[in-house]
Design a protein around this motif. Structure first.
Motif, PDB file in Angstrom:
ATOM      1  N   ASP A 125       2.595  -0.193  -0.197  1.00 36.62           N
ATOM      2  CA  ASP A 125       3.112   0.902   0.213  1.00 36.62           C
ATOM      3  C   ASP A 125       2.161   1.918  -0.800  1.00 36.62           C
ATOM      4  OD1 ASP A 125       4.910   0.155   1.997  1.00 36.62           O
ATOM      5  OD2 ASP A 125       6.428   0.599   0.647  1.00 36.62           O
ATOM      6  N   ASP A 126       1.845   3.063  -0.203  1.00 34.61           N
ATOM      7  CA  ASP A 126       1.080   4.224  -0.659  1.00 34.61           C
ATOM      8  C   ASP A 126       0.111   3.666  -1.849  1.00 34.61           C
ATOM      9  OD1 ASP A 126       2.902   6.216   0.350  1.00 34.61           O
ATOM     10  OD2 ASP A 126       4.655   5.341  -0.716  1.00 34.61           O
ATOM     11  N   VAL A 127      -0.080   4.188  -3.096  1.00 33.16           N
ATOM     12  CA  VAL A 127      -1.127   4.223  -4.052  1.00 33.16           C
ATOM     13  C   VAL A 127      -0.568   3.337  -5.302  1.00 33.16           C
ATOM     14  CG1 VAL A 127      -2.715   5.084  -5.472  1.00 33.16           C
ATOM     15  CG2 VAL A 127      -2.097   6.246  -3.186  1.00 33.16           C
ATOM     16  N   LYS A 128      -1.300   2.522  -5.762  1.00 33.03           N
ATOM     17  CA  LYS A 128      -1.094   1.816  -6.783  1.00 33.03           C
ATOM     18  C   LYS A 128      -2.109   1.976  -8.103  1.00 33.03           C
ATOM     19  CE  LYS A 128       2.058  -1.941  -5.623  1.00 33.03           C
ATOM     20  NZ  LYS A 128       2.511  -3.138  -6.099  1.00 33.03           N
ATOM     21  N   GLU A 129      -1.824   2.415  -9.066  1.00 30.89           N
ATOM     22  CA  GLU A 129      -2.863   2.665 -10.360  1.00 30.89           C
ATOM     23  C   GLU A 129      -2.942   1.134 -11.000  1.00 30.89           C
ATOM     24  OE1 GLU A 129      -2.333   5.962 -12.589  1.00 30.89           O
ATOM     25  OE2 GLU A 129      -2.261   7.185 -10.803  1.00 30.89           O
ATOM     26  N   PHE A 130      -4.437   0.574 -11.144  1.00 30.90           N
ATOM     27  CA  PHE A 130      -4.669  -0.334 -11.913  1.00 30.90           C
ATOM     28  C   PHE A 130      -5.806  -0.040 -12.971  1.00 30.90           C
ATOM     29  CE2 PHE A 130      -2.612  -2.271  -8.457  1.00 30.90           C
ATOM     30  CZ  PHE A 130      -1.853  -3.222  -8.818  1.00 30.90           C
ATOM     31  N   GLY A 131      -5.631  -0.272 -14.212  1.00 25.45           N
ATOM     32  CA  GLY A 131      -6.826   0.193 -15.152  1.00 25.45           C
ATOM     33  C   GLY A 131      -7.357   1.443 -14.750  1.00 25.45           C
ATOM     34  N   GLY A 132      -6.840   2.741 -14.250  1.00 27.29           N
ATOM     35  CA  GLY A 132      -7.204   3.743 -13.966  1.00 27.29           C
ATOM     36  C   GLY A 132      -7.898   4.014 -12.720  1.00 27.29           C
ATOM     37  N   LEU A 133      -7.943   2.870 -11.920  1.00 22.11           N
ATOM     38  CA  LEU A 133      -8.307   2.934 -10.552  1.00 22.11           C
ATOM     39  C   LEU A 133      -6.842   3.083  -9.643  1.00 22.11           C
ATOM     40  CD1 LEU A 133     -10.675  -0.056 -10.338  1.00 22.11           C
ATOM     41  CD2 LEU A 133     -11.126   2.238 -10.334  1.00 22.11           C
ATOM     42  N   ARG A 134      -7.068   4.012  -8.526  1.00 23.54           N
ATOM     43  CA  ARG A 134      -6.116   4.303  -7.696  1.00 23.54           C
ATOM     44  C   ARG A 134      -6.331   3.710  -6.364  1.00 23.54           C
ATOM     45  NH1 ARG A 134      -2.532   8.643  -8.148  1.00 23.54           N
ATOM     46  NH2 ARG A 134      -2.825   9.013  -5.946  1.00 23.54           N
ATOM     47  N   LEU A 135      -5.453   2.727  -6.137  1.00 22.06           N
ATOM     48  CA  LEU A 135      -5.789   1.579  -5.055  1.00 22.06           C
ATOM     49  C   LEU A 135      -4.926   2.011  -3.790  1.00 22.06           C
ATOM     50  CD1 LEU A 135      -6.249  -1.439  -6.790  1.00 22.06           C
ATOM     51  CD2 LEU A 135      -7.959  -0.031  -6.310  1.00 22.06           C
ATOM     52  N   GLN A 136      -5.384   2.497  -2.573  1.00 18.07           N
ATOM     53  CA  GLN A 136      -4.683   3.069  -1.382  1.00 18.07           C
ATOM     54  C   GLN A 136      -4.228   1.765  -0.743  1.00 18.07           C
ATOM     55  OE1 GLN A 136      -4.161   6.427  -0.692  1.00 18.07           O
ATOM     56  NE2 GLN A 136      -5.512   6.889  -2.459  1.00 18.07           N
ATOM     57  N   GLY A 137      -2.978   2.170  -0.357  1.00 18.61           N
ATOM     58  CA  GLY A 137      -2.094   1.204   0.458  1.00 18.61           C
ATOM     59  C   GLY A 137      -1.806   1.983   1.974  1.00 18.61           C
ATOM     60  N   ILE A 138      -0.816   1.517   2.571  1.00 17.42           N
ATOM     61  CA  ILE A 138      -0.332   2.089   3.765  1.00 17.42           C
ATOM     62  C   ILE A 138       0.487   3.254   3.293  1.00 17.42           C
ATOM     63  CG2 ILE A 138       1.054   1.711   6.061  1.00 17.42           C
ATOM     64  CD1 ILE A 138      -1.792   0.029   5.628  1.00 17.42           C
ATOM     65  N   HIS A 139       0.619   4.616   4.043  1.00 17.65           N
ATOM     66  CA  HIS A 139       1.268   5.474   3.806  1.00 17.65           C
ATOM     67  C   HIS A 139       2.295   5.966   4.696  1.00 17.65           C
ATOM     68  CE1 HIS A 139      -1.296   6.879   0.489  1.00 17.65           C
ATOM     69  NE2 HIS A 139      -2.205   6.177   1.032  1.00 17.65           N
ATOM     70  N   PHE A 140       2.574   5.460   5.674  1.00 10.02           N
ATOM     71  CA  PHE A 140       3.614   5.568   6.702  1.00 10.02           C
ATOM     72  C   PHE A 140       4.183   4.413   7.398  1.00 10.02           C
ATOM     73  CE2 PHE A 140      -0.072   6.085   9.079  1.00 10.02           C
ATOM     74  CZ  PHE A 140      -0.086   5.373  10.296  1.00 10.02           C
ATOM     75  N   ARG A 141       5.284   4.662   8.043  1.00  7.22           N
ATOM     76  CA  ARG A 141       5.802   3.424   8.885  1.00  7.22           C
ATOM     77  C   ARG A 141       5.026   3.422  10.162  1.00  7.22           C
ATOM     78  NH1 ARG A 141      11.516   3.962  10.685  1.00  7.22           N
ATOM     79  NH2 ARG A 141      11.367   1.790  11.230  1.00  7.22           N
ATOM     80  N   PRO A 142       4.034   2.576  10.565  1.00  9.39           N
ATOM     81  CA  PRO A 142       3.327   2.532  11.741  1.00  9.39           C
ATOM     82  C   PRO A 142       4.254   1.940  12.963  1.00  9.39           C
ATOM     83  CG  PRO A 142       2.649   0.480  10.408  1.00  9.39           C
ATOM     84  CD  PRO A 142       3.430   1.471   9.499  1.00  9.39           C
ATOM     85  N   ALA A 143       3.915   2.188  13.986  1.00 10.83           N
ATOM     86  CA  ALA A 143       4.381   1.726  15.313  1.00 10.83           C
ATOM     87  C   ALA A 143       4.471   0.081  15.246  1.00 10.83           C
ATOM     88  CB  ALA A 143       4.017   1.953  16.460  1.00 10.83           C
ATOM     89  N   VAL A 144       3.840  -0.694  14.765  1.00 13.38           N
ATOM     90  CA  VAL A 144       3.711  -2.120  14.541  1.00 13.38           C
ATOM     91  C   VAL A 144       3.554  -2.499  13.110  1.00 13.38           C
ATOM     92  CG1 VAL A 144       2.982  -2.452  17.015  1.00 13.38           C
ATOM     93  CG2 VAL A 144       1.373  -2.611  15.138  1.00 13.38           C
ATOM     94  N   GLY A 145       4.293  -3.607  12.957  1.00 18.58           N
ATOM     95  CA  GLY A 145       4.063  -4.028  11.481  1.00 18.58           C
ATOM     96  C   GLY A 145       3.296  -5.244  11.204  1.00 18.58           C
ATOM     97  N   TYR A 146       3.364  -5.736   9.941  1.00 20.40           N
ATOM     98  CA  TYR A 146       2.539  -6.809   9.630  1.00 20.40           C
ATOM     99  C   TYR A 146       3.014  -7.697   8.647  1.00 20.40           C
ATOM    100  CZ  TYR A 146      -1.581  -9.141   7.123  1.00 20.40           C
ATOM    101  OH  TYR A 146      -2.352 -10.093   6.583  1.00 20.40           O
ATOM    102  N   LEU A 147       3.304  -9.088   8.562  1.00 19.90           N
ATOM    103  CA  LEU A 147       3.828  -9.988   7.650  1.00 19.90           C
ATOM    104  C   LEU A 147       2.660 -10.834   7.670  1.00 19.90           C
ATOM    105  CD1 LEU A 147       7.210 -10.486   9.263  1.00 19.90           C
ATOM    106  CD2 LEU A 147       6.706  -8.770   7.498  1.00 19.90           C
ATOM    107  N   SER A 148       2.477 -11.463   6.221  1.00 17.62           N
ATOM    108  CA  SER A 148       1.541 -12.353   5.969  1.00 17.62           C
ATOM    109  C   SER A 148       1.992 -13.637   5.237  1.00 17.62           C
ATOM    110  CB  SER A 148       0.502 -11.601   4.982  1.00 17.62           C
ATOM    111  OG  SER A 148      -0.381 -12.590   4.422  1.00 17.62           O
TER     112      SER A 148
END
Length: 471
Positions: free
Chosen positions: A250-273
């Motif tokens: 979800d959203d953004v995570k920060e690692f070592g000063g880097l902002r890594l983008q994720g998913i920003h909203f609930r899409p119509a369909v999902g994903y499981l891994s």
């Protein structure tokens, strides 16, 4: 980067019955400038020297199963990263009219091409742009549809890649309405040779290559794996959400000063891994809890789909999704917690009970160690303790889709089963199994292990006790 495809090539069926839009000759439309073609190839393939087998795996169009009018088929290894997300949205459009609507009992009988056109339009709208570009077939769109698509090798290997990329032609549209009319007038535009790749190129050129590169953490990494020809995660995310981000959290995570983008909203369909079950990746709430009960299932090498006909399976999670969004507004660094002093603001925005005495009592309860912090998980557990408990352990229908054709004459079909989501205090063996399903409980297949990243105590009884393949 997590692969989402890479299947072995299989024998293709006879697709000579596929109709093509032969009345239109697209030669009069503009060629894509050479420098744009080069940028497009670099973004998608990384190199102009595309492995011939990899490109050929992407040479099919969108084609439907002879046994399921709404099920797309995958002829060769590679393009599941496009086919499966498109299929997921197609199922959503065939089954539901809105997140709160009941499932249409005739969803399996609908005209696949008609639903597919609506699906294409929806996927273009996710790009959040005002102008659109379609990559058109060159000359007669039917030329390879009934002929070369069923062969295991190109007719002229030396000119195969060169001819395709040199002959790319486009048409531009200044509104979604114009695009809709064109797609309606040419309903099999992406059904002919290279239709899947042309659809992907159309999405990219509509969003623009620059914006796709801005989404990516490393623009030098291609959308399609150069070695094996499978689509990578940003490609699948582009189709699901309109953004080609690398991650599924979800959203953004920060690692070592880097902002890594994720998913920003609930899409119509999902994903499981399956990789999350192995603790290699983290799939966030937004993809686990989509607007409709339809999920892509990612294995190490392929994408398939599992879906249900009960919208309440996910609509009960809408309030929790809203709470997460509000909580994150006050979680300034995306660390998963807020200052205790911000609790009342969160409650106010969510229109929850917020009298001073209650807020103080809740602060003491959620911050037992007096650290001045409230964890998001504790907050959600307080207000949404039963989100993942569904239907009082009563079985409900689920379907699995795997579009990859296997050797032999077996057509692609949806595989039906009966799922049970058990509450914590229910014994795993005490469930109501329909008499006609036998007694084979699937409690450890790859499909179930994917589902357990969302529903920890789920079981499925598949028709005829045959567990479908996730690969």
């Amino acid at each position: 980067m997590t692969p989402t495809g890479g299947e072995a090539t299989v024998d293709a069926p006879d697709v000579s019955s596929v109709n093509a839009d032969v009345s239109v000759n697209f030669q009069s439309h503009d060629r894509i400038p050479e420098h744009v073609v080069e940028s497009l190839i670099r973004l998608v393939w990384k190199t102009r020297e595309i492995a011939r087998d990899n490109l050929f795996g992407w040479s099919q169009g969108f084609t439907f199963s002879s046994a399921e009018p709404t099920a797309l088929i995958q002829l060769h290894g590679g393009p599941c990263a496009v086919i499966a997300p498109v299929q997921a949205y197609l199922l959503k459009n065939a089954i539901y009219t809105s997140p709160n609507s009941n499932a249409d009992p005739r969803w399996r009988e609908k005209n696949g091409n008609e639903v597919l056109q609506a699906t294409f339009l929806e996927l273009f709208s996710l790009l959040d742009v005002s102008h659109f570009t379609l990559v058109l077939p060159f000359g007669n769109p039917a030329k390879r549809n009934a002929d070369a698509m069923v062969h295991d090798a190109p007719e002229n290997p030396d000119s195969f890649e060169r001819d395709f990329h040199l002959n790319l032609r486009i048409q531009k549209f200044s509104s979604l309405n114009q695009l809709q009319k064109f797609l309606t007038d040419h309903p099999t535009l992406f059904s002919s040779s290279f239709g899947i790749l042309r659809f992907l190129y159309s999405l990219i050129l509509s969003k623009t290559i620059q914006k796709i590169e801005d989404d990516l953490e490393d623009p030098s990494e291609p959308l399609i794996d150069a070695a094996h020809g499978h689509g990578n995660q940003p490609l699948t995310n582009l189709i699901i959400t309109g953004r080609a981000v690398n991650n599924v959290w979800d959203d953004v995570k920060e690692f070592g000063g880097l902002r890594l983008q994720g998913i920003h909203f609930r899409p119509a369909v999902g994903y499981l891994s399956l990789l999350e079950n192995m603790r290699y990746v983290e799939v966030g709430f937004y993809l686990k809890c989509p607007q409709y009960p339809i999920w892509l299932l990612g294995s190490e090498t392929h994408l398939s789909i599992i879906f249900a006909l009960i919208p309440s399976l996910v609509t009960s999670e809408a309030e929790e999704a809203a709470a997460i969004r509000v909580f994150k507004q006050y979680d300034e660094h995306g660390s998963g917690f807020i200052d205790t002093g911000k609790l009342k603001d969160v409650l106010t925005q969510l229109d929850l009970f917020r009298e001073d005495d209650y807020v103080k009592s809740l602060q003491d309860k959620l911050d037992k160690d007096n650290l001045g912090l409230i964890l998001r998980s504790d907050f959600l557990s307080e207000f949404f303790p039963h989100t993942n408990k569904f239907n009082n352990s009563k079985p409900f229908s689920v379907y699995h889709y795997n579009g990859l054709l296997r050797n032999g004459d077996t057509p692609v079909k949806y595989h039906h089963g009966r799922a049970t989501i058990l509450e914590v205090d229910v014994d795993l063996q005490i469930i109501d199994i329909p008499e006609d399903c036998g007694n084979g409980i699937d409690s450890d297949s790859a499909i179930v292990r994917c589902l357990r990243t969302k529903y920890p105590r789920v079981q499925i009884v598949w028709d005829d006790n045959k567990i479908p393949s996730i690969n």
